[in-house]
Design a protein around this motif. Structure first.
Motif, PDB file in Angstrom:
ATOM      1  N   ASP A   1       4.533  -1.683  -0.513  1.00  0.00           N
ATOM      2  CA  ASP A   1       4.566  -1.099  -1.845  1.00  0.00           C
ATOM      3  C   ASP A   1       6.010  -0.944  -2.300  1.00  0.00           C
ATOM      4  O   ASP A   1       6.887  -0.607  -1.489  1.00  0.00           O
ATOM      5  N   MET A   2       6.252  -1.207  -3.572  1.00  0.00           N
ATOM      6  CA  MET A   2       7.591  -1.043  -4.127  1.00  0.00           C
ATOM      7  C   MET A   2       7.476  -0.638  -5.591  1.00  0.00           C
ATOM      8  O   MET A   2       6.410  -0.747  -6.183  1.00  0.00           O
ATOM      9  N   VAL A   3       8.597  -0.194  -6.155  1.00  0.00           N
ATOM     10  CA  VAL A   3       8.622   0.246  -7.541  1.00  0.00           C
ATOM     11  C   VAL A   3       9.811  -0.411  -8.241  1.00  0.00           C
ATOM     12  O   VAL A   3      10.926  -0.412  -7.718  1.00  0.00           O
ATOM     13  N   PHE A   4       9.542  -0.976  -9.415  1.00  0.00           N
ATOM     14  CA  PHE A   4      10.581  -1.527 -10.283  1.00  0.00           C
ATOM     15  C   PHE A   4      10.708  -0.586 -11.471  1.00  0.00           C
ATOM     16  O   PHE A   4       9.728  -0.356 -12.182  1.00  0.00           O
ATOM     17  N   THR A   5      11.898  -0.040 -11.698  1.00  0.00           N
ATOM     18  CA  THR A   5      12.094   0.878 -12.819  1.00  0.00           C
ATOM     19  C   THR A   5      12.802   0.157 -13.965  1.00  0.00           C
ATOM     20  O   THR A   5      13.574  -0.774 -13.748  1.00  0.00           O
ATOM     21  N   PHE A   6      12.510   0.610 -15.164  1.00  0.00           N
ATOM     22  CA  PHE A   6      13.113   0.013 -16.357  1.00  0.00           C
ATOM     23  C   PHE A   6      13.347   1.105 -17.397  1.00  0.00           C
ATOM     24  O   PHE A   6      12.777   2.194 -17.319  1.00  0.00           O
ATOM     25  N   THR A   7      14.182   0.783 -18.392  1.00  0.00           N
ATOM     26  CA  THR A   7      14.495   1.707 -19.483  1.00  0.00           C
ATOM     27  C   THR A   7      14.479   0.943 -20.797  1.00  0.00           C
ATOM     28  O   THR A   7      14.884  -0.218 -20.849  1.00  0.00           O
ATOM     29  N   ASN A   8      14.006   1.610 -21.846  1.00  0.00           N
ATOM     30  CA  ASN A   8      14.101   1.045 -23.183  1.00  0.00           C
ATOM     31  C   ASN A   8      15.495   1.382 -23.698  1.00  0.00           C
ATOM     32  O   ASN A   8      15.769   2.504 -24.113  1.00  0.00           O
ATOM     33  N   THR A   9      16.404   0.409 -23.660  1.00  0.00           N
ATOM     34  CA  THR A   9      17.780   0.608 -24.128  1.00  0.00           C
ATOM     35  C   THR A   9      17.938   0.191 -25.592  1.00  0.00           C
ATOM     36  O   THR A   9      19.059   0.165 -26.088  1.00  0.00           O
ATOM     37  N   GLY A  10      16.838  -0.110 -26.245  1.00  0.00           N
ATOM     38  CA  GLY A  10      16.872  -0.504 -27.651  1.00  0.00           C
ATOM     39  C   GLY A  10      16.764   0.673 -28.590  1.00  0.00           C
ATOM     40  O   GLY A  10      16.784   1.833 -28.175  1.00  0.00           O
ATOM     41  N   SER A  11      16.591   0.349 -29.863  1.00  0.00           N
ATOM     42  CA  SER A  11      16.542   1.382 -30.897  1.00  0.00           C
ATOM     43  C   SER A  11      15.131   1.633 -31.440  1.00  0.00           C
ATOM     44  O   SER A  11      14.945   2.499 -32.291  1.00  0.00           O
ATOM     45  N   GLU A  12      14.147   0.858 -30.950  1.00  0.00           N
ATOM     46  CA  GLU A  12      12.768   1.024 -31.407  1.00  0.00           C
ATOM     47  C   GLU A  12      11.824   1.133 -30.215  1.00  0.00           C
ATOM     48  O   GLU A  12      12.222   0.906 -29.071  1.00  0.00           O
ATOM     49  N   LEU A  13      10.568   1.436 -30.505  1.00  0.00           N
ATOM     50  CA  LEU A  13       9.552   1.593 -29.476  1.00  0.00           C
ATOM     51  C   LEU A  13       9.384   0.305 -28.659  1.00  0.00           C
ATOM     52  O   LEU A  13       9.228  -0.776 -29.228  1.00  0.00           O
ATOM     53  N   LEU A  14       9.447   0.425 -27.332  1.00  0.00           N
ATOM     54  CA  LEU A  14       9.208  -0.703 -26.423  1.00  0.00           C
ATOM     55  C   LEU A  14       7.738  -0.684 -26.032  1.00  0.00           C
ATOM     56  O   LEU A  14       7.226   0.335 -25.566  1.00  0.00           O
ATOM     57  N   THR A  15       7.058  -1.814 -26.237  1.00  0.00           N
ATOM     58  CA  THR A  15       5.651  -1.940 -25.856  1.00  0.00           C
ATOM     59  C   THR A  15       5.532  -2.996 -24.773  1.00  0.00           C
ATOM     60  O   THR A  15       5.956  -4.135 -24.962  1.00  0.00           O
ATOM     61  N   ILE A  16       4.958  -2.594 -23.651  1.00  0.00           N
ATOM     62  CA  ILE A  16       4.670  -3.548 -22.581  1.00  0.00           C
ATOM     63  C   ILE A  16       3.297  -4.123 -22.902  1.00  0.00           C
ATOM     64  O   ILE A  16       2.285  -3.430 -22.845  1.00  0.00           O
ATOM     65  N   LYS A  17       3.275  -5.397 -23.284  1.00  0.00           N
ATOM     66  CA  LYS A  17       2.031  -6.041 -23.709  1.00  0.00           C
ATOM     67  C   LYS A  17       1.151  -6.424 -22.534  1.00  0.00           C
ATOM     68  O   LYS A  17      -0.073  -6.339 -22.609  1.00  0.00           O
ATOM     69  N   ASP A  18       1.791  -6.874 -21.440  1.00  0.00           N
ATOM     70  CA  ASP A  18       1.019  -7.330 -20.284  1.00  0.00           C
ATOM     71  C   ASP A  18       1.948  -7.430 -19.077  1.00  0.00           C
ATOM     72  O   ASP A  18       3.165  -7.539 -19.234  1.00  0.00           O
ATOM     73  N   ILE A  19       1.360  -7.391 -17.913  1.00  0.00           N
ATOM     74  CA  ILE A  19       2.079  -7.613 -16.652  1.00  0.00           C
ATOM     75  C   ILE A  19       1.199  -8.531 -15.824  1.00  0.00           C
ATOM     76  O   ILE A  19       0.020  -8.224 -15.596  1.00  0.00           O
ATOM     77  N   LYS A  20       1.760  -9.655 -15.376  1.00  0.00           N
ATOM     78  CA  LYS A  20       0.978 -10.616 -14.594  1.00  0.00           C
ATOM     79  C   LYS A  20       1.721 -10.986 -13.317  1.00  0.00           C
ATOM     80  O   LYS A  20       2.930 -11.162 -13.335  1.00  0.00           O
ATOM     81  N   ALA A  21       0.940 -11.136 -12.246  1.00  0.00           N
ATOM     82  CA  ALA A  21       1.492 -11.562 -10.963  1.00  0.00           C
ATOM     83  C   ALA A  21       1.217 -13.044 -10.766  1.00  0.00           C
ATOM     84  O   ALA A  21       0.223 -13.577 -11.255  1.00  0.00           O
ATOM     85  N   SER A  22       2.107 -13.708 -10.037  1.00  0.00           N
ATOM     86  CA  SER A  22       1.974 -15.148  -9.791  1.00  0.00           C
ATOM     87  C   SER A  22       0.908 -15.462  -8.753  1.00  0.00           C
ATOM     88  O   SER A  22       0.529 -16.616  -8.584  1.00  0.00           O
ATOM     89  N   CYS A  23       0.423 -14.443  -8.049  1.00  0.00           N
ATOM     90  CA  CYS A  23      -0.523 -14.668  -6.955  1.00  0.00           C
ATOM     91  C   CYS A  23      -1.417 -13.442  -6.824  1.00  0.00           C
ATOM     92  O   CYS A  23      -0.984 -12.325  -7.115  1.00  0.00           O
ATOM     93  N   GLY A  24      -2.634 -13.642  -6.353  1.00  0.00           N
ATOM     94  CA  GLY A  24      -3.560 -12.532  -6.135  1.00  0.00           C
ATOM     95  C   GLY A  24      -3.108 -11.575  -5.047  1.00  0.00           C
ATOM     96  O   GLY A  24      -3.606 -10.457  -4.948  1.00  0.00           O
ATOM     97  N   CYS A  25      -2.139 -11.982  -4.244  1.00  0.00           N
ATOM     98  CA  CYS A  25      -1.624 -11.130  -3.169  1.00  0.00           C
ATOM     99  C   CYS A  25      -0.656 -10.073  -3.695  1.00  0.00           C
ATOM    100  O   CYS A  25      -0.260  -9.169  -2.969  1.00  0.00           O
ATOM    101  N   THR A  26      -0.278 -10.177  -4.955  1.00  0.00           N
ATOM    102  CA  THR A  26       0.689  -9.256  -5.562  1.00  0.00           C
ATOM    103  C   THR A  26       0.002  -8.538  -6.721  1.00  0.00           C
ATOM    104  O   THR A  26      -0.497  -9.184  -7.639  1.00  0.00           O
ATOM    105  N   THR A  27      -0.027  -7.203  -6.649  1.00  0.00           N
ATOM    106  CA  THR A  27      -0.743  -6.418  -7.649  1.00  0.00           C
ATOM    107  C   THR A  27       0.198  -5.439  -8.342  1.00  0.00           C
ATOM    108  O   THR A  27       0.647  -4.473  -7.720  1.00  0.00           O
ATOM    109  N   PRO A  28       0.507  -5.679  -9.624  1.00  0.00           N
ATOM    110  CA  PRO A  28       1.337  -4.728 -10.368  1.00  0.00           C
ATOM    111  C   PRO A  28       0.478  -3.679 -11.067  1.00  0.00           C
ATOM    112  O   PRO A  28      -0.678  -3.935 -11.404  1.00  0.00           O
ATOM    113  N   ASP A  29       1.075  -2.499 -11.296  1.00  0.00           N
ATOM    114  CA  ASP A  29       0.360  -1.430 -11.990  1.00  0.00           C
ATOM    115  C   ASP A  29       1.346  -0.659 -12.857  1.00  0.00           C
ATOM    116  O   ASP A  29       2.438  -0.304 -12.401  1.00  0.00           O
ATOM    117  N   LEU A  30       0.956  -0.439 -14.105  1.00  0.00           N
ATOM    118  CA  LEU A  30       1.768   0.331 -15.048  1.00  0.00           C
ATOM    119  C   LEU A  30       0.826   1.221 -15.849  1.00  0.00           C
ATOM    120  O   LEU A  30      -0.056   0.725 -16.545  1.00  0.00           O
TER     121      LEU A  30
END
Length: 180
Positions: free
Chosen positions: A48-77
């Motif tokens: 298990d690991m965590v990737f952190t991010f920040t909205n450094t812009g001036s407007e609302l950041l929308t994460i539309k989708d997150i996809k993994a290249s393989c079924g062995c990798t499962t992202p969650d947001l």
């Protein structure tokens, strides 16, 4: 060998003179780390690991989708929208079962960032088998009634607590023994 990715590869363009930066508006995703190097791992435990991010812009950041290249990798947001200055975290679970050797699994973030609408995160490792069987398929050759036919195979483990204590063949007429 896998390429090392830096934060600078994600955040573009470079406004070192600040002339155009003031005119830039919109959401901007800045990821703290683009790749996680797990090193050498065994094929029996998920990571298990965590990737952190920040909205450094001036407007609302929308994460539309997150996809993994393989079924062995499962992202969650859990949260998909971030105000300017807000941070978020993508949890990723990597399951190495059934995989061997060097791996570079990719999680792609799709967002409304106009400069970088997709960001690729990398999970990099070298998977070793905890238990190996050689050969993987045992053949007995030509089997003749009332004649013995033998075949050998080797079971090895990198785990110090792994010990074979018994072999239980499931077919009548088949026997097996442990040879040290």
């Amino acid at each position: 060998v896998f390429p090392q990715l830096s934060r600078a590869q994600l955040i573009a363009p470079d406004f070192s003179d600040n002339s155009e930066k003031e005119n830039m508006v919109g959401a901007q995703i800045s990821v703290e780390t683009l790749s996680v190097e797990l090193g050498e791992i065994l094929d029996i435990n998920t990571k298990d690991m965590v990737f952190t991010f920040t909205n450094t812009g001036s407007e609302l950041l929308t994460i539309k989708d997150i996809k993994a290249s393989c079924g062995c990798t499962t992202p969650d947001l859990a949260i998909k929208e971030y105000l300017p200055g807000e941070s978020g975290a993508i949890s990723v679970t990597f399951d190495p079962h059934g995989k061997v050797g060097k791996q570079d699994k990719i999680v792609t973030i799709y967002s409304n960032d106009e400069v970088n609408p997709l960001v690729k995160l990398h999970v990099i490792c070298d998977i070793k088998q905890a238990v190996t069987i050689e050969p993987r398929v045992v053949t007995l050759g030509k089997v003749v009634f009332d004649q013995e036919s033998k075949s050998r195979f080797t079971i090895q483990s990198t785990l110090p607590e792994f010990h074979i204590t018994d072999l239980l063949p499931k077919m009548e007429g088949i026997s097996a023994e442990i040879i040290e």
